[in-house]
Write a protein that holds these residues in place. Structure first.
Motif, PDB file in Angstrom:
ATOM      1  N   ASP B 196       0.829  -1.201   0.000  1.00 44.45           N
ATOM      2  CA  ASP B 196       0.000   0.000   0.000  1.00 44.45           C
ATOM      3  C   ASP B 196       0.863   1.250   0.000  1.00 44.45           C
ATOM      4  N   ALA B 197       1.921   1.238   0.796  1.00 43.96           N
ATOM      5  CA  ALA B 197       2.723   2.443   0.955  1.00 43.96           C
ATOM      6  C   ALA B 197       3.598   2.707  -0.259  1.00 43.96           C
ATOM      7  N   PHE B 198       4.273   1.670  -0.760  1.00 45.73           N
ATOM      8  CA  PHE B 198       5.323   1.930  -1.735  1.00 45.73           C
ATOM      9  C   PHE B 198       4.972   1.506  -3.157  1.00 45.73           C
ATOM     10  N   THR B 199       3.918   0.714  -3.352  1.00 44.07           N
ATOM     11  CA  THR B 199       3.507   0.385  -4.710  1.00 44.07           C
ATOM     12  C   THR B 199       2.231   1.148  -5.071  1.00 44.07           C
ATOM     13  N   ASN B 200       1.233   1.085  -4.162  1.00 49.03           N
ATOM     14  CA  ASN B 200      -0.024   1.778  -4.443  1.00 49.03           C
ATOM     15  C   ASN B 200      -0.004   3.231  -3.996  1.00 49.03           C
ATOM     16  N   GLY B 204      -1.340   6.879   3.888  1.00 50.11           N
ATOM     17  CA  GLY B 204      -2.237   6.970   5.043  1.00 50.11           C
ATOM     18  C   GLY B 204      -2.844   5.620   5.371  1.00 50.11           C
ATOM     19  N   TYR B 205      -3.233   4.924   4.317  1.00 49.15           N
ATOM     20  CA  TYR B 205      -3.841   3.613   4.488  1.00 49.15           C
ATOM     21  C   TYR B 205      -2.829   2.638   5.096  1.00 49.15           C
TER      22      TYR B 205
END
Lengths: 300, 235
Positions: B196-200, B204-205
């Motif tokens: 979530d943090a580094f690809t998408n 925050g999520y």
């Protein structure tokens, strides 16, 4: 005598016929030969895969393809030189050494000062601080990963070795402090008091009396911290992007991703990475093990 | 305003699946390595010759870097050249096996640590207790249950706590061996958050996932501290 002795209070059950049969049986099961057989089986489980890995590092590709699980026929030493240059291990090793030394130095300074204060000076709220350290060393560091990433980018610490060293110090110093404090409590305070009576200031007492006595504890901290920093992967892969700054763990990871099937070269590169730690461990294993064992008992 | 991230977590199948895998992972690490560690330490305590040699050998996988351990097992488990070929399975590629395979590899690097710690704790048990038990006619197994286990209870509790926390921290082996695949079958909360943090790029999520993980750990640590105080284990 112990077999025929009349049973006594707390363990009465052990003398019922069934339990006695059990007793003989379990003594038989754990006979000396069996114990050594079990220990040897566990030992093979532990280092068999590593031995196989070293075998693979010495095979040619065709040898590996025809016999991936056997010993090498000829010893292909050129795998190591090839892996060294192709994976850029030299630069990785240099970065790892710099990061490990920086982490050890910073952690030792922080933890030694904090441990001295907690063990010897009457600091207010010391026990609350100890609980905080215990919690801090147990909390998942990953929850800080994303915020740290953005903070480090803002602060200009992203993609620098210093940035990684600061993170490692933050990760490892709580436990190091607990360990050094426990170590210091085992030292006699009389020498320090004598020095104080002779008029030495607090810093002088620390530098001249406490520090030299603390060296064995510091060595333990240095070894466990150094091992963790050398092997760390998550923060290294997140915080360092330039290939020229990567430590060995991410250098090796990048190499492995690029050569998914070339197991002989990957094995050679992997062995280059673990060799320094293996040598250090075998030389200083008592210190290593005592430090690690106390980390498993809550730093006590 | 910021609670939307938390609300959508509960409906996110990736998050729910990751949480489920984390629970399975925790159960595995509370049982398998604990039994292996206790058993190994116990067997070690029964011998005198070669004791240090065996202890050293068991500890070696623990000092090998996770990236290298993963590479070792990747080559052994390879479906074309390794054990996978011999047994005709693909341990890391089969969604029903992959999570347990990764846990097995992680455990291989982990159990030796537990042997060392349990062994150290067992060395601290007062030998008079064992002598008294022998006088009372207690057999080997009974002595283990009635003398050894209660004496090392603080260590046991601490390692149980750390196992739970470290299970929620597990990342390296999944990320290196499978990246959470195949088909999300090895995704843990940590790999979901990382993606979530580094690809998408939904920082925050990802932080919300991290906070949930931290909450779980916080509850575990608090429970441990209460037990520790109640049983007077703290020095």
């Amino acid at each position: 005598m112990s077999v025929s002795a009349p049973p006594r209070l707390p363990l009465q059950k052990a003398s019922s016929p069934q339990a006695r049969w059990w007793g003989h049986r379990s003594r038989f099961v754990l006979g000396r030969t069996t114990v050594y057989v079990v220990l040897t089986a566990l030992a093979i489980f532990a280092i068999g895969p590593i031995v196989l890995f070293v075998f693979n590092a010495l095979k040619t590709n065709s040898q590996y393809a025809s016999d991936p699980l056997g010993p090498p026929q000829t010893w292909e030493w050129s795998n190591f030189t090839q892996a060294w240059t192709q994976a850029n291990m030299g630069a990785g090793l240099l970065n790892s050494v710099l990061i490990v030394i920086g982490t050890i130095a910073l952690t030792c300074v922080v933890a030694a000062c904090a441990a001295y204060a907690l063990a010897r000076l009457r600091v207010r709220g010391a026990s609350a601080f100890m609980t905080y350290l215990l919690v801090a060393s147990a909390l998942p560091a990953q929850m800080f990963l994303v915020p740290l990433f953005y903070m480090w980018a803002q602060a200009g610490l992203y993609d620098t070795r210093v940035g990684l060293i600061v993170i490692y110090c933050g990760l490892f110093s709580p436990f190091a402090t607990l360990l050094l404090r426990a170590f210091m409590l085992g030292l006699p305070p009389e020498l320090e008091e004598a020095a104080r009576i002779d008029g030495a200031g607090e810093l002088r007492v620390f530098a001249r009396i406490v520090l030299p006595n603390m060296l064995p504890g510091l060595l333990t901290v240095a070894l466990t911290t150094g091992l963790s920093a050398y092997n760390e992967f998550l923060f290294a892969v997140t915080m360092i992007q330039s290939e020229s700054l990567m430590p060995l763990s991410t250098t090796f990871f990048t190499f492995q991703q690029g050569f998914t099937q070339n197991y002989t070269l990957i094995s050679a590169a992997g062995f280059i990475m673990i060799a320094p730690m293996l040598v250090l461990f075998l030389m200083l294993q008592r210190r290593f093990i005592s430090g690690v064992a106390s980390s498993g008992m809550g730093g006590m | 305003m910021g609670f939307a991230n938390y609300a959508s977590l509960a409906q996110d199948p990736e998050f729910v699946q990751g949480l489920l895998h984390n629970l399975l992972w925790t159960a595995f690490f509370l049982v398998v390595p604990m039994i292996m560690g206790l058993f190994g330490a116990y067997v070690l305590s029964r011998i005198v010759r070669f004791r240090l040699l065996f202890r050293t050998v068991y500890f070696i996988p623990y000092i090998v870097a996770s990236v290298v351990n993963a590479a070792i097992w990747r080559s052994i488990l390879d479906p074309q050249t390794g054990v996978g070929d011999l047994l005709d399975v693909n341990p890391l590629g089969d969604p029903s096996l992959a999570l347990w395979t990764v846990a097995f590899v992680n455990n291989w690097a982990w159990w030796g640590f537990l042997v060392v710690v349990f062994f150290a704790a067992m060395q601290g048990v007062d030998p008079a207790l064992h002598e008294a038990a022998t006088m009372d006619g207690a057999n080997v197994l009974r002595q283990f249950v009635s003398v050894t286990l209660p004496s090392i209870a603080p260590t046991f509790a601490f390692l149980g706590l750390m196992t739970i926390i470290w299970s929620f921290l597990a990342f390296d082996y999944v990320f290196i061996l499978t990246q959470g695949g195949p088909a999300g079958s090895t995704d843990l909360l940590s790999t979901v958050a990382y993606r979530d943090a580094f690809t998408n790029l939904q920082a925050g999520y990802a932080c919300a996932v991290g906070v949930v993980t931290a909450l779980i750990s916080g509850v575990v640590v608090a429970t441990y501290l209460v037990i520790r105080r109640a049983r007077k284990w703290d020095t």
